[in-house]
Design a protein around this motif. Structure first.
Motif, PDB file in Angstrom:
ATOM      1  N   LYS A 461       0.830  -1.206   0.000  1.00  0.00           N
ATOM      2  CA  LYS A 461       0.000   0.000   0.000  1.00  0.00           C
ATOM      3  C   LYS A 461       0.863   1.254   0.000  1.00  0.00           C
ATOM      4  N   VAL A 462       1.892   1.250   0.825  1.00  0.00           N
ATOM      5  CA  VAL A 462       2.771   2.417   0.893  1.00  0.00           C
ATOM      6  C   VAL A 462       3.453   2.631  -0.457  1.00  0.00           C
ATOM      7  N   ALA A 463       3.932   1.542  -1.068  1.00  0.00           N
ATOM      8  CA  ALA A 463       4.572   1.663  -2.384  1.00  0.00           C
ATOM      9  C   ALA A 463       3.567   2.146  -3.430  1.00  0.00           C
ATOM     10  N   SER A 464       2.346   1.642  -3.367  1.00  0.00           N
ATOM     11  CA  SER A 464       1.312   2.043  -4.330  1.00  0.00           C
ATOM     12  C   SER A 464       0.935   3.502  -4.169  1.00  0.00           C
ATOM     13  N   SER A 465       1.074   4.043  -2.954  1.00  0.00           N
ATOM     14  CA  SER A 465       0.709   5.446  -2.733  1.00  0.00           C
ATOM     15  C   SER A 465       1.591   6.397  -3.527  1.00  0.00           C
ATOM     16  N   VAL A 466       2.704   5.899  -4.046  1.00  0.00           N
ATOM     17  CA  VAL A 466       3.532   6.728  -4.935  1.00  0.00           C
ATOM     18  C   VAL A 466       2.737   7.119  -6.177  1.00  0.00           C
ATOM     19  N   TRP A 467       1.863   6.220  -6.641  1.00  0.00           N
ATOM     20  CA  TRP A 467       1.192   6.411  -7.927  1.00  0.00           C
ATOM     21  C   TRP A 467      -0.294   6.689  -7.825  1.00  0.00           C
ATOM     22  N   GLY A 468      -0.958   6.214  -6.797  1.00  0.00           N
ATOM     23  CA  GLY A 468      -2.400   6.425  -6.746  1.00  0.00           C
ATOM     24  C   GLY A 468      -2.989   5.911  -5.457  1.00  0.00           C
ATOM     25  N   LYS A 469      -4.296   5.812  -5.434  1.00  0.00           N
ATOM     26  CA  LYS A 469      -4.998   5.297  -4.263  1.00  0.00           C
ATOM     27  C   LYS A 469      -4.595   3.842  -4.066  1.00  0.00           C
ATOM     28  N   PRO A 470      -4.054   3.490  -2.894  1.00  0.00           N
ATOM     29  CA  PRO A 470      -3.492   2.143  -2.718  1.00  0.00           C
ATOM     30  C   PRO A 470      -4.435   1.013  -3.107  1.00  0.00           C
ATOM     31  N   GLU A 471      -5.703   1.100  -2.727  1.00  0.00           N
ATOM     32  CA  GLU A 471      -6.630   0.002  -3.032  1.00  0.00           C
ATOM     33  C   GLU A 471      -6.858  -0.150  -4.526  1.00  0.00           C
ATOM     34  N   SER A 472      -6.777   0.945  -5.266  1.00  0.00           N
ATOM     35  CA  SER A 472      -7.011   0.887  -6.710  1.00  0.00           C
ATOM     36  C   SER A 472      -5.753   0.491  -7.465  1.00  0.00           C
ATOM     37  N   TYR A 473      -4.613   1.003  -7.038  1.00  0.00           N
ATOM     38  CA  TYR A 473      -3.377   0.745  -7.779  1.00  0.00           C
ATOM     39  C   TYR A 473      -2.849  -0.666  -7.520  1.00  0.00           C
ATOM     40  N   THR A 474      -3.014  -1.172  -6.296  1.00  0.00           N
ATOM     41  CA  THR A 474      -2.534  -2.518  -5.959  1.00  0.00           C
ATOM     42  C   THR A 474      -3.425  -3.567  -6.605  1.00  0.00           C
ATOM     43  N   LYS A 475      -2.825  -4.535  -7.254  1.00  0.00           N
ATOM     44  CA  LYS A 475      -3.564  -5.638  -7.852  1.00  0.00           C
ATOM     45  C   LYS A 475      -3.348  -6.897  -7.006  1.00  0.00           C
ATOM     46  N   THR A 476      -4.106  -7.934  -7.297  1.00  0.00           N
ATOM     47  CA  THR A 476      -3.960  -9.190  -6.562  1.00  0.00           C
ATOM     48  C   THR A 476      -3.574 -10.304  -7.535  1.00  0.00           C
ATOM     49  N   TRP A 477      -3.027 -11.361  -6.962  1.00  0.00           N
ATOM     50  CA  TRP A 477      -2.689 -12.549  -7.752  1.00  0.00           C
ATOM     51  C   TRP A 477      -3.944 -13.324  -8.158  1.00  0.00           C
ATOM     52  N   ARG A 478      -5.074 -12.954  -7.606  1.00  0.00           N
ATOM     53  CA  ARG A 478      -6.300 -13.698  -7.890  1.00  0.00           C
ATOM     54  C   ARG A 478      -6.809 -13.330  -9.281  1.00  0.00           C
ATOM     55  N   SER A 479      -6.193 -13.934 -10.273  1.00  0.00           N
ATOM     56  CA  SER A 479      -6.504 -13.598 -11.656  1.00  0.00           C
ATOM     57  C   SER A 479      -5.982 -14.694 -12.565  1.00  0.00           C
TER      58      SER A 479
END
Length: 839
Positions: A461-479
């Motif tokens: 989440k902290v790393a994702s906050s560099v680029w955008g909203k953490p919940e939106s920018y972070t993806k999951t392996w569930r795919s």
């Protein structure tokens, strides 16, 4: 507060349901001191009745509609009542003195107004969208026959609703200038009049009376109920040109795109006889094409109902198939399209034939394009001489988003984490993807492994906050692997965070890691049978999970090899500072590890997205200089690890790129860290990986030896036929599914040549034999051959087979002890002349 009787019982019920009386009940009129010198509030205090400005001491709960129960943080604000045309209170605006924050507006009716003057039905009502303008006009007029109303929301739609409500009982005038004709379109059909003047009404009242302005030759009173105008509200006239079609023309109004047919009896050609709605406002910005003048398209731009801007370079080919598909894409991004089938088809014609002359170069890949960096909705860098846009059959809903300022993200979230090795490493990863193309490096990933509640997801989440909203920018392996292929291409030349590897199907996880690291998607064919160009990308991806990829694959019966673990280096989540700290090296934001994690999570939700854009602006300013700096930092880092074997060196260089990105972001003033702190954190994580992986880097060799060792341990007593010295076997003992023999005195294992291929899988037999020989675990007596001829003390001449002989020392072999020998090698056996007497 007194309430006049209403004739419309529905409006009365609606006003009562707002709970406006409940909202403001108990609050006392504010004093001048409580306004804290706020200029706007002081003006209102001197102008309005005392009970109109209230001092609010509590947060406010809404008692109406879908937001019933929602609490607004209004404590410490000054409330200004909102009134309807009957004079009833329907809501309030809450101002924080001397604050730049937007006022909080609670007005479920949507037509409440800030009223200045006497709300008399006989009065002329003058409507504004800005409170300062309303105050200034009232101060100039000071007239008992004029009432000023101001919309509490600074949006034209709210202004329109307010004017509609008030105009049903009074004459409403909306002042505007010649440049505000778009406002005329918005209010077309409303029972009100527009006062069109050459200059702003406040400016004109400084020199003339209101009556003089009305009588001026260059003033125009327009009856909004009967007249509509073509909107001249854009600076670029080419984007405003109407497009002739059939016996009408397409016109872009503030409230939509319409096919308008005019009244031929009107010589001025400003009134129309029909206006067919096509969609909400959409603009054709440019014609697009690639460098080969193919894949032509149109660059479209529109706003959704939340006023969020959307941009899509749409291939024209989509208009030649099922047009519903492209309309679905536009609708999913907030464009309101008519449901009328005939009028809906007008959109196809408008997009394809709109006479736009501007050109843009379209690319089919995000990330670097020469000196520029392409994002889904914009381009950063370059000299601006050529417009370059990303064109795709699907409009990407960009995960790039921003909240708060860079200084807030840097000083409150990033800077305090400077001594947290895993978090600094994660943040540096977020900046590293953009350096891959500059350094000519392949992508790859890292996997933070540890038990639950360690803080792994928080680091993403902290790393994702560099680029955008953490919940939106972070993806999951569930795919699926196909879905992750599309995701990876959208994150090209950037950073992809993937949370919780256990959610990925263990049967495909190995293929996915290879795919992400190699940067190439599947090859596919078109409907005509031709090969479609496979998607490619370069990314740094950061993964988390409670299991290693090897554990994931073993549970699914999958084989692993060193290539997978080289492409995704594992790092222990535990920083080694104690059970309470877990992924933290120390406490800096709270007294406990759990409280510190909560604080970091809170900050990452409050500030995000600004650092990534600042990083792109920094590295695109001078790409050559950025490249030179990155190369020097990588070389400096690698000089500290000069003795690594090839595989380890390859992974270490990926760590070096992360360190370089962290240091460059620091030098750019983005992280708030001190010089060298990013490098220190990355070295800590690299050393952790080397401790687990092995500094000699020969991971595949160790995997192969472990693979053969495990096979022997699992099947040594069941699939190897025992044999003894001086016992010549001229018969076959019954050993089911036999793979070879075991020398019971020496403990060595003899694999049949016919079965060894299946034992070696997924590794090649050639590679396995090479590794065993180099580790001194293979017996040889056939000179340049890898086979071993068994002595006739065990078998008759007729039965003496050639086998692959593995020494018993494999069971106690420790591959991490560099230089350790597994026994005498096969060459030694030959030189000592003991090959035929071994058994």
């Amino acid at each position: 507060m007194t309430t006049s009787k209403q004739t419309n019982s529905q409006e009365k019920a609606r006003a009562v349901n707002t709970g406006a009386d409940t909202i403001l009940q108990g609050y006392k009129p504010s004093t001048r001191e409580q306004l804290a010198g706020d200029p706007l509030l002081i003006k209102l205090y001197d102008m309005l009745e005392p009970e109109r400005l209230l001092s609010v001491t509590d947060s406010t709960t809404i008692h109406h509609g879908d937001e019933t129960g929602k609490t607004e943080p209004t404590a410490g604000t000054i409330a200004l009542r909102l009134t309807d045309k009957q004079g009833d209170t329907v809501g309030a605006v809450f101002y924080t003195p001397n604050s730049k924050a937007k006022p909080i507006v609670i007005d479920p009716t949507g037509y409440g107004a800030i009223v200045i003057g006497e709300p008399n039905k006989a009065n002329e009502v003058i409507a504004f969208n800005d409170l300062d303008d309303g105050i200034d006009v009232y101060s100039y007029l000071m007239s008992s026959d004029k009432t000023i109303i101001v919309s509490p929301h600074k949006t034209k739609q709210c202004l329109k609703k307010m004017v509609q409500h008030w105009s049903s009982g009074s004459q409403v005038t909306v002042p505007m200038t010649l440049d505000d004709k778009g406002l005329i379109n918005l209010l077309a059909g409303v029972k009100a009049q527009a006062l069109v003047t050459v200059a702003h009404i406040v400016t004109m009242l400084q020199n003339d009376s209101y009556e003089a302005i009305l009588a001026a030759d260059d003033t125009q009173l327009v009856n909004l109920q009967d007249t509509a105008y073509y909107p001249e509200w854009r600076d670029d006239p080419q984007l405003n040109e109407p497009m002739t079609y059939s016996d009408g023309r397409f016109e872009l109004y503030h409230d939509g795109l319409f096919l308008v047919k005019y009244n031929d009896d009107d010589p001025a050609n400003i009134t129309f006889k029909s206006k067919a709605f096509v969609c909400s406002p959409i603009e054709v910005i440019a014609k697009t094409r690639d460098t080969g003048s193919t894949t032509w398209g149109r660059l479209l731009q529109w706003r959704d109902d939340d006023s969020v801007m959307h941009t899509w370079s749409m291939p024209l080919a989509l208009l030649q198939g099922d047009a519903r598909e492209y309309r679905k894409e536009l609708a999913s991004q907030g464009l309101n399209i008519t449901t009328n089938p005939k009028q809906r088809s007008y959109l196809d014609t408008y997009i394809q034939n709109y006479p736009i002359h501007k050109r843009a170069l379209c690319v089919d890949k995000l990330g670097w394009h020469g000196e520029q960096y392409i994002l889904p909705d914009r381009t950063i860098g370059g000299d601006g001489k050529q417009l370059i846009v990303y064109q795709s059959a699907n409009s990407i809903n960009s995960t790039l988003d921003q909240k708060g300022e860079l200084a807030q993200w840097r000083d409150e979230l990033c800077k305090p984490l400077a001594e947290q090795s895993r978090f600094v490493f994660s943040i540096a990863c977020a900046f590293a993807g953009q350096l891959l193309e500059l350094l000519g490096s392949d992508g790859g990933g890292f996997h933070i492994i540890g038990s639950s509640t360690m803080g792994k997801s928080l680091s993403l989440k902290v790393a994702s906050s560099v680029w955008g909203k953490p919940e939106s920018y972070t993806k999951t392996w569930r795919s699926t692997d196909n879905a992750l292929e599309g995701t990876a291409s959208e994150y090209n030349d950037s950073f992809l965070p993937l949370d919780e590897i256990s959610e990925c199907d263990p049967k495909i996880v190995g293929k996915v890691v290879y795919m992400l690291g190699n940067g190439t998607g599947k090859g596919r064919s078109t409907t005509t049978g031709h090969n479609r160009i496979a998607k490619t990308w370069r990314i740094i991806f950061l993964s988390t999970g409670e299991k290693t990829i090897k554990q994931q694959m073993i549970e699914a019966g999958q084989k692993t090899n060193a290539g997978i673990e080289v492409r995704m280096a594992h790092i222990d989540a535990d920083a080694g500072a104690g059970n309470d700290l877990r992924m933290f090296d120390s406490l800096v934001l709270a007294d406990t590890g759990a409280a510190q994690a909560d604080k970091i999570n809170e900050l990452s939700q409050a500030y995000y997205g600004s650092a990534g854009i600042a990083w792109l602006e920094h590295i695109t300013t001078d790409k050559a200089a950025t490249t030179a700096t990155a190369k020097q930092l990588v070389d400096d880092f690698m000089s500290k690890y000069s003795d690594l074997a090839p595989q380890a060196h390859r992974v270490a260089r990926r760590f070096a790129i992360v360190a370089a990105a962290g240091e460059m972001a620091t030098l750019a003033g983005i992280t708030g860290w001190q010089t060298g702190q990013a490098t220190t954190a990355v070295m800590t994580c690299l050393d952790n990986w080397l401790d687990n992986y092995g500094r000699d880097g020969e991971h595949e060799q160790r995997q192969i030896i472990e693979h053969i060792k495990v096979f022997i341990e699992q099947h040594g007593s069941s699939r190897f036929q025992p044999c003894h010295r001086n016992t010549r076997l001229d018969f076959e003992e019954k050993t089911f599914n036999r793979v070879g023999y075991r020398n019971m005195e020496k403990g060595d294992y003899y694999f049949s040549q016919e079965t060894f291929d299946s034992v070696c899988a997924p590794f090649s037999k050639k590679k396995v034999l090479q590794v065993l020989e180099e580790a001194n675990l293979l017996l040889l007596n056939q000179r340049d051959r890898k086979t071993y001829k068994l002595p006739d003390t065990l078998f008759s001449d007729r039965q003496r087979p050639s086998v692959y002989a593995v020494t018993a020392n494999i069971l106690s072999y420790d591959p991490l002890e560099k230089g350790r020998t597994g026994g005498t090698n096969g060459t030694d056996y030959m030189q000592q002349g003991i090959a035929l007497s071994h058994c």
